[in-house]
Design an enzyme around this catalytic site. Structure first.
Site, PDB file in Angstrom:
ATOM      1  N   ASP A  16      34.399  38.035  33.256  1.00 46.12           N
ATOM      2  CA  ASP A  16      35.029  39.083  34.057  1.00 46.12           C
ATOM      3  C   ASP A  16      34.061  39.559  35.124  1.00 46.12           C
ATOM      4  O   ASP A  16      32.861  39.718  34.850  1.00 46.12           O
ATOM      5  CB  ASP A  16      35.418  40.273  33.172  1.00 46.12           C
ATOM      6  CG  ASP A  16      36.855  40.716  33.375  1.00 46.12           C
ATOM      7  OD1 ASP A  16      37.419  40.404  34.431  1.00 46.12           O
ATOM      8  OD2 ASP A  16      37.407  41.372  32.475  1.00 46.12           O
ATOM      9  N   HIS A  71      35.418  40.794  43.962  1.00 46.23           N
ATOM     10  CA  HIS A  71      35.704  41.550  42.739  1.00 46.23           C
ATOM     11  C   HIS A  71      35.613  40.696  41.481  1.00 46.23           C
ATOM     12  O   HIS A  71      35.667  41.239  40.378  1.00 46.23           O
ATOM     13  CB  HIS A  71      37.096  42.173  42.833  1.00 46.23           C
ATOM     14  CG  HIS A  71      37.201  43.246  43.861  1.00 46.23           C
ATOM     15  ND1 HIS A  71      37.230  44.590  43.552  1.00 46.23           N
ATOM     16  CD2 HIS A  71      37.282  43.187  45.213  1.00 46.23           C
ATOM     17  CE1 HIS A  71      37.324  45.314  44.655  1.00 46.23           C
ATOM     18  NE2 HIS A  71      37.365  44.481  45.685  1.00 46.23           N
TER      19      HIS A  71
END
Length: 462
Positions: free
Chosen positions: A364, A156
């Site tokens: 991110d 992730h």
């Protein structure tokens, strides 16, 4: 039909209100309801002595199974290797990365315990899906125990460039362990390319067609599967009574001023200090906007026991106080800085009230706030998304106003541009953004990965 066994660090309670469930939980719970199976992970609680006792919970067609960890496990595996070694390193912050032998041994011990404890729950035809940086070596531990099922892994967060990964003392063993899986998924092509660069340069790996990658006698499929949000549900939330109430609260408190909103965990990867600096530059460079705009930064604390996070909070407290002291007037405060979280339907209303969504992480894996902001907008009067070029979401949302979050000037210029953007341009940009957010939602991501795992031939080898 094969069942699904999901393994992650934390498990979403089946009794949690749907409004408090994140997109990942919604997707995985839906997949588990469809296929049957179990979601296994850590309870979030500690125990004096690890026993392997499993706490089962059933509801809404889903079974969850959680275990308690010893305090030492929590310190070394979670607070240590996961969040003080892998997290900063994988977010390109080698300056904050801590390399401690106790951390790595705790990480290995907990992954071994996970494998041994979940083993009796895995049936011969189950698909096993392991999630995130907490459990990179879990597939290898399952193989050691004789598990022959198809096992997938999804990361992730970003995958770091090879030059950074080489600083990790156990980098080779970590990457080799990933070849125990059958399918490995990354958020973006950039992260996948970095993984392949390491594999070909350090492990003499061979990259074939259609994502097949071979190291030694193991061949895996490496794919890009960007995660989305539960778009339809979030759009409904933006029109709920709770969202309308929070939107009206924002309008009433704004007294005609334009709202710029940021919603982030209190984490150095989110670039909050840089965001404050960019907003400060905007106030200094555009005195005509003072008193006509304000910024709301919602930043719930995270990992408060880690020193770095305490330093972040102290720094942001100082910056917000200084900026407000410099620019506030008797009837206007330029920054509202809030250290608490809010329910998702309340956030949806705040997003809809905001003329600008400021989503500017330094790095991110994806950033789902960007997609939530888009989904919450009024189609007839949408706001403008300002998005960091270093967020994984930038690859899917090129019609946002993309910025370099390290540059205060770019941030300032982007805010000014967003506030002055004509309605026709705002609508044209939003329509392209929402089209992607709707098409590539969290269920699309879930089905994409599971389909790839199901399609892997049995016992893929070189």
């Amino acid at each position: 039909m094969s069942r699904l066994v999901v393994i992650s660090n934390r498990v979403q309670s089946v009794d949690a209100p749907s409004g408090n469930q994140g997109g990942l939980a919604v997707a995985l719970l839906a997949a588990l309801r469809e296929k049957g199976g179990v979601w296994f992970g850590w309870s979030g609680e500690t125990t004096e002595t690890f026993t392997g006792h499993i706490n089962f919970q059933q509801g809404k067609g889903v079974t969850t199974a959680t275990i308690d960890l010893e305090e030492q496990d929590f310190d070394e595996y979670y607070n240590g290797y996961a969040n003080r070694t892998l997290w900063p390193l994988f977010h390109y912050r080698i300056d904050l990365t801590e390399f401690e032998r106790d951390f790595s041994s705790g990480y290995a011990r907990v992954n071994k315990r996970f494998a041994e404890t979940v083993l009796p729950l895995i049936e011969p035809d189950d698909l096993v899906w392991v999630h995130d940086y907490h459990h990179v070596p879990l597939g290898r531990e399952l193989r050691k125990l004789g598990v022959e099922n198809k096992i997938g892994f999804f990361l992730h967060i970003p995958w770091p460039p090879m030059a950074m990964l080489l600083s990790l003392p156990s980098h080779r063993a970590l990457v080799e362990s990933m070849f125990a899986y059958d399918v490995v998924g990354f958020q973006t092509q950039d992260w996948l390319d970095s993984f392949l660069h390491y594999v070909t340069s350090q492990l003499d790996g061979v990259v074939g067609e259609d994502g097949w990658v071979t190291v030694g006698d193991r061949t895996i499929k490496a794919i890009t599967t960007p995660i989305g949000i539960e778009t339809a549900d979030f759009e409904k939330s933006a029109n709920s009574d709770a969202a309308r109430h929070s939107k009206e609260r924002m309008y009433m408190s704004a007294t005609g001023r334009s709202l710029i909103v940021g919603v982030d965990r209190l984490d150095y990867s989110k670039g909050l200090a840089e965001r404050f600096a960019g907003y400060e530059r905007f106030l200094g460079s555009h005195p005509d906007h003072r008193g006509l705009v304000y910024m709301l930064q919602i930043a719930p604390p995270s990992r408060e026991k880690v020193d770095t996070y305490q330093e972040i909070r102290a720094n942001l407290d100082s910056m917000s106080g200084r900026i407000n002291g410099e620019y506030s007037d008797i009837d206007w405060t330029p920054i509202r800085y809030v250290n608490q979280g809010f329910p998702r339907d309340v956030l949806a209303g705040i997003y809809r009230a905001a003329r600008v969504g400021l989503v500017t992480p330094l790095r991110d894996g994806m950033n789902l706030v960007a997609k939530e902001y888009v989904a919450a907008q009024d189609p007839e009067d949408p706001g403008v998304l300002i998005l960091s070029q270093f967020a994984g979401a930038a690859a899917q949302l090129p019609d946002a106003v993309l910025v370099n979050p390290y540059s205060p000037e770019e941030m300032s210029d982007a805010i000014a541009r967003a506030l002055k953007m004509p309605l026709a341009e705002r609508k044209a940009r939003w329509e392209k953004l929402i089209d992607n957010v709707r098409k590539e939602d969290v269920m699309w991501w879930c089905e994409l990965f599971i389909t790839a795992l199901e399609a892997v031939p049995e016992h893929v080898e070189a």
